[in-house]
Scaffold this motif. Structure first.
Motif, mmCIF file in Angstrom:
data_model
loop_
_atom_site.group_PDB
_atom_site.id
_atom_site.type_symbol
_atom_site.label_atom_id
_atom_site.label_comp_id
_atom_site.label_asym_id
_atom_site.label_seq_id
_atom_site.Cartn_x
_atom_site.Cartn_y
_atom_site.Cartn_z
ATOM 1 N N THR A 314 70.770 4.815 -73.575
ATOM 2 C CA THR A 314 70.016 4.645 -72.324
ATOM 3 C C THR A 314 69.000 3.523 -72.460
ATOM 4 N N ALA A 315 68.371 3.420 -73.627
ATOM 5 C CA ALA A 315 67.429 2.320 -73.852
ATOM 6 C C ALA A 315 68.143 0.973 -73.781
ATOM 7 N N ALA A 316 69.359 0.903 -74.340
ATOM 8 C CA ALA A 316 70.137 -0.339 -74.253
ATOM 9 C C ALA A 316 70.511 -0.633 -72.801
ATOM 10 N N PHE A 317 70.838 0.417 -72.055
ATOM 11 C CA PHE A 317 71.130 0.249 -70.624
ATOM 12 C C PHE A 317 69.904 -0.287 -69.883
ATOM 13 N N ALA A 318 68.724 0.218 -70.262
ATOM 14 C CA ALA A 318 67.486 -0.273 -69.649
ATOM 15 C C ALA A 318 67.252 -1.737 -69.996
ATOM 16 N N ALA A 319 67.524 -2.103 -71.249
ATOM 17 C CA ALA A 319 67.360 -3.506 -71.648
ATOM 18 C C ALA A 319 68.304 -4.407 -70.870
ATOM 19 N N LEU A 320 69.505 -3.915 -70.613
ATOM 20 C CA LEU A 320 70.506 -4.715 -69.898
ATOM 21 C C LEU A 320 70.180 -4.848 -68.415
ATOM 22 N N THR A 321 69.651 -3.786 -67.801
ATOM 23 C CA THR A 321 69.469 -3.773 -66.347
ATOM 24 C C THR A 321 68.083 -4.226 -65.889
ATOM 25 N N VAL A 322 67.029 -3.838 -66.618
ATOM 26 C CA VAL A 322 65.679 -4.188 -66.161
ATOM 27 C C VAL A 322 64.959 -5.104 -67.149
ATOM 28 N N GLY A 323 65.265 -4.979 -68.429
ATOM 29 C CA GLY A 323 64.689 -5.883 -69.416
ATOM 30 C C GLY A 323 63.279 -5.546 -69.853
ATOM 31 N N SER A 324 62.438 -5.103 -68.919
ATOM 32 C CA SER A 324 61.041 -4.838 -69.241
ATOM 33 C C SER A 324 60.616 -3.525 -68.601
#
Length: 858
Positions: A314-324
């Protein structure tokens, strides 16, 4: 089809468990590396609300017009006396200006510096005449001290007055105020007590010119919004400089920091402190309850590993979609664990039940996959829809959280049907010796017999919650989320208590100075307006009358205050000799004057006590004399002619933008910490000028945006979940049964919030998406069981899974309630209460409805 697909996936993962776990671990490491290198933190709280809103446009316009006012730390210096405060703040300003580094610039407030220089011109003619007479009367004392700004010079001035009394030029009564001022300090030190610094400014310039021993600096900091405390380096630089200069409590000084940067840093520092307290409590509670739920250490290990894998993904998904991540979306981890642990417990409980029934592990895993394919998939998708419904809202912080948490639900579902079965296959937990369900036959029978009263009671609770909904307490003051004892917050509140400080002022831009004057008149006419300010406010009204008085005073006192060659500071021996000399003269010249004789005895006692006591007497009595002379000299160095064009450049820069637009400021009459007063003031100002900004507008409009966003998101989520449930369950009744306890839990939460006096704020309002997610998931399990013919819902293994899932999640949230951060604590309390009420609705009301409806048709 979903059932067959789930059985196929679980079967394949079970047979290839080593490969699945190996691939999952390698992928987790890769995703963890990607998240660590691509996922950042942005602590800029201004980005939590959409920048496309009208009030945000007004804020951005003012920020663009006056960019030098951004990212400032407000340094508050309290000193033993006004004179020492003046000297101290100038020393600190010079030190910070030379230091550089994280301090990009430092200056004193332009308004304060201006009024200190030209404040005499703003007095009424009567007040100015009175002050002028006092200063002229003190001219001999001022002249002596200006020539020798030390304790020696002060004692010399007293000796001159004693000589005048001896020659009949004055009476003993004339010296009493001065003697009393000196003896107030001398008596305390002679008797070994602590002494306050002498207030010379209060003696010479009492009344309207009375000053306070407080000064301010505005330090523009280099901020790093990627760190939890964006201004930490600047904070350390200021405190280090103050310590090096001796501006410390041991010397009677206090340096405090506040302002937007300091408040934000204090907020995240308290959050971090709270995590250090709550994380161990939460971890222990979750581990303990997980073990009670599954009664196997191997199963607990399997669940924890799958949670970690899902969380990293999920953290990787967050990095991919929102970045920050913003300060709210960082809560995705809590959201993910809170709901994903429910999915894992549901699957494992079903597996344990099938293992007890079938005896073999592989068939039990396949049976569990078939049994949980529908409920878990439906729960995950419904929960994801609930989170994703916040995407279109203007509350950017939660919309980002919704995106990440929504994606996390899908990830959790995938992990629970792939990695978790593979881990169970590898760890080989032992078979269950007894049924998994709970011994709740009694409550099942009770709900069957009293189903109608329970349903009526639930209806009454819902009506009460609906009636209280419009009166639910709201508090969108961001400072109320922080620890009120923290330095930045307590200092800000202290400043806010001064209505003239302007911390709750509202500002607007006018195209020109003339239009600024007209706008200021309209704003000043508002009932809630205390006063307004423009660049014209710095031109005195009675200038024609006050200017000649100040000019005459400057002509009389100017030569006195501007000594050509001031004496150097005396040595300790010279100071001791001056003390003894004055004591002798007082004893010889004024033998019958009791105040003078007391002072003489105290001076001798100080000399007898030694050099340290003399030095302390010097610091308490004479340290402010240079500052007094400097302040008087500065106040007589006024601007002439005084017009808008001749105002200091730094003052014009603060009120006139580079493109000629003029700032207008209106100060509120009422207390802006009161929500009702704040709403009235904001609405009144908006009626005059919609393009205004300031703390009251930001708080009020942000609160309205949040409430509106959550209202729309909640309605949209309920509608979307209802449609999705209808499509997947293909029965309107089943969809209604899933949503009914959810609504009841929400309305019961309204009652609890009202009863507890717990206001809804920026932090705890995120309980809503979590309540939607968990409530929908719990209810789906029960409705699917009922549809499949389960007539004793509380005895079914699902109830055990839901109960321990709720306890696990509730314990994690409940631990947040002990956080020193008030926002985190309120979030933990509301999450705990809402979760408990939601579970109660699922466990009590839903079975009662099942009994009323009877056995469903196939």
């Amino acid at each position: 089809m979903a059932r067959r697909f789930a059985v196929f996936i679980v079967d394949w993962c079970w047979r290839h468990a080593i490969a699945v776990v190996g691939i999952a671990l390698v992928a987790t490491v890769a995703m963890g590396y990607y998240a660590a290198t691509h996922l950042s933190l942005d602590t800029d709280e201004s980005k939590l609300i959409s920048s496309d809103l009208p009030f945000r446009h007004a804020e951005q316009a003012i920020d663009a017009a006056f960019p030098h006012t951004l990212d400032r730390l407000v340094v508050v210096l309290d000193a033993p006396s006004p004179e020492q405060a003046e000297v101290g703040v100038e020393r600190l300003r010079a030190a910070l200006a030379e230091a550089g580094g994280p301090i990009l610039s430092v200056e004193r407030p332009s308004e304060e510096v201006y009024f200190r220089r030209n404040g005499l011109l703003f007095l009424s003619p009567t007040e100015l005449t009175t002050l002028s007479d006092r200063l002229v009367a003190a001219q001999p004392l001022l002249g002596t001290v200006a020539h020798d700004p030390s304790l020696r010079g002060l004692l010399s001035a007293v000796g001159m007055i004693v000589d005048g009394i001896a020659h009949g030029q004055a009476g003993a009564v004339d010296i009493e105020p001065l003697v009393a001022r000196i003896d107030h300090v001398a008596a305390a030190l002679a008797e070994g007590r602590s002494a306050e610094s002498a207030d010379w400014q209060g003696m010479i310039a009492a009344g309207p010119m009375r000053d306070t021993p407080r000064r301010f600096l505005l330090a523009k900091a280099r901020v790093d919004h990627g760190a939890l405390e964006a201004g930490a380096e600047a904070d350390r630089a200021i405190r280090s400089a103050a310590t090096a200069l001796g501006l410390v409590p041991d010397h009677g000084y206090r340096v405090r920091l506040t302002g937007s940067v300091a408040l934000s840093d204090a907020n995240f520092a308290t959050v971090t402190e709270g995590v250090e307290i709550t994380a161990p409590l939460s971890l222990l509670a979750v581990l303990g309850l997980l073990f009670l739920a599954v009664r196997s250490l191997r199963v607990v290990v399997a669940i924890l590993i799958s949670l970690v894998i899902g969380l990293v993904a999920t953290a990787a998904f967050a990095a991919l979609t929102v970045g920050s991540l913003n300060p709210i979306s960082v809560a995705f981890a809590v959201m993910f664990v809170g709901i994903a642990v429910d999915f894992a417990i549901q699957f494992v409980t079903s597996y344990r039940n099938e293992r007890h029934r079938l005896g073999e592990s592989a068939p039990a895993a396949l049976a569990s996959a078939g049994a949980m394919a529908g409920p878990l998939s439906l729960a995950a998708l419904a929960t994801a829809v609930g989170f994703l419904s916040f995407l279109p809202t203007a509350y950017t912080g939660v919309s980002q959280l919704g995106l990440i948490a929504g994606g996390g639900m899908v990830i959790a579902l995938i992990v629970d049907f792939t990695v978790l079965p593979a881990l169970l296959a590898l760890l080989k937990p032992p078979a269950e010796p007894e049924p998994v369900g709970l011994p709740l036959a009694g409550p099942d029978r009770f709900l069957a017999r009293h189903a109608r009263p329970v349903a009526w009671g639930a209806g009454l609770i819902a009506l009460a919650g609906l009636a209280l909904l419009p009166f639910m307490p709201l508090d969108f003051d961001p400072l109320h989320l922080q620890d009120p004892k923290s330095e930045a917050v307590s200092t800000f509140h202290e400043m806010a208590r001064d209505p003239e400080a302007g911390v709750y002022a509202i500002e607007a831009l006018a195209p020109s100075q003339a239009e600024a004057r007209e706008l200021a008149k309209r704003l000043e006419a508002l009932p809630g307006s205390r006063r307004t300010m423009t660049i014209d406010s710095f031109i005195p009204d009675d200038l024609d009358e006050t200017l000649p008085i100040v000019a005459d005073l400057a002509q009389v006192l100017g030569p006195t205050l501007n000594a050509a060659m001031p004496l150097p500071p005396p040595s300790p021996e010279e100071t001791a000799a001056a003390l003894s000399r004055l004591a002798e003269r007082l004893e010889a010249e004024l033998p019958g004057h009791e105040p003078s004789q007391l002072l003489a005895r105290h001076l001798r006692a100080i000399v007898a006590a030694g050099p340290e006591r003399i030095a302390l007497f010097d610091s308490r009595l004479a340290a402010g004399l240079p500052g007094l002379i400097s302040s008087l000299r500065q106040s007589l160095d006024f601007i002439s002619p005084l017009t808008v064009e001749t105002l200091p450049p730094e003052l014009r820069r603060d009120w006139i933008a580079a493109d000629g637009r003029a700032r207008v400021k209106v100060l509120p009459r009422e207390n802006m910490e009161d929500a009702g007063a704040r709403a009235r003031f904001v609405d009144a100002v908006a009626a005059v000028t919609p393009d205004a900004a300031g703390a009251p507008i930001s708080m009020e409009q942000s609160g309205r945006v949040v409430v509106h966003a959550f209202t729309l998101a909640a309605l949209g989520a309920l509608l979307a979940i209802g449609v999705m449930l209808g499509l997947m369950l293909r029965r309107v009744l089943d969809s209604a049964l899933v949503l009914a306890p959810l609504l009841l839990g929400a309305l019961a939460t309204v009652i609890a919030v009202w009863a507890l006096g717990l206001a809804i704020n920026f932090a705890n309002i995120i309980a809503l998406p979590l309540l939607l997610g968990i409530g929908v998931a719990f209810n789906i399990y029960f409705v699917v069981n009922w549809r499949n013919g389960v007539t004793t819902p509380l005895q079914h293994p699902t109830t055990r899974a839901v109960l321990f899932s709720a306890l696990t999640t509730g314990s994690a949230f409940g631990s947040l309630a002990v956080s020193p951060h008030l926002g985190t604590a309120s979030m933990g309390l509301l999450l705990f209460v809402s979760l408990g009420l939601s579970v109660a609705a699922t466990f009590v009301v839903l079975p009662a409805l099942f009994h009323l409806l009877g056995r469903p048709k196939s």
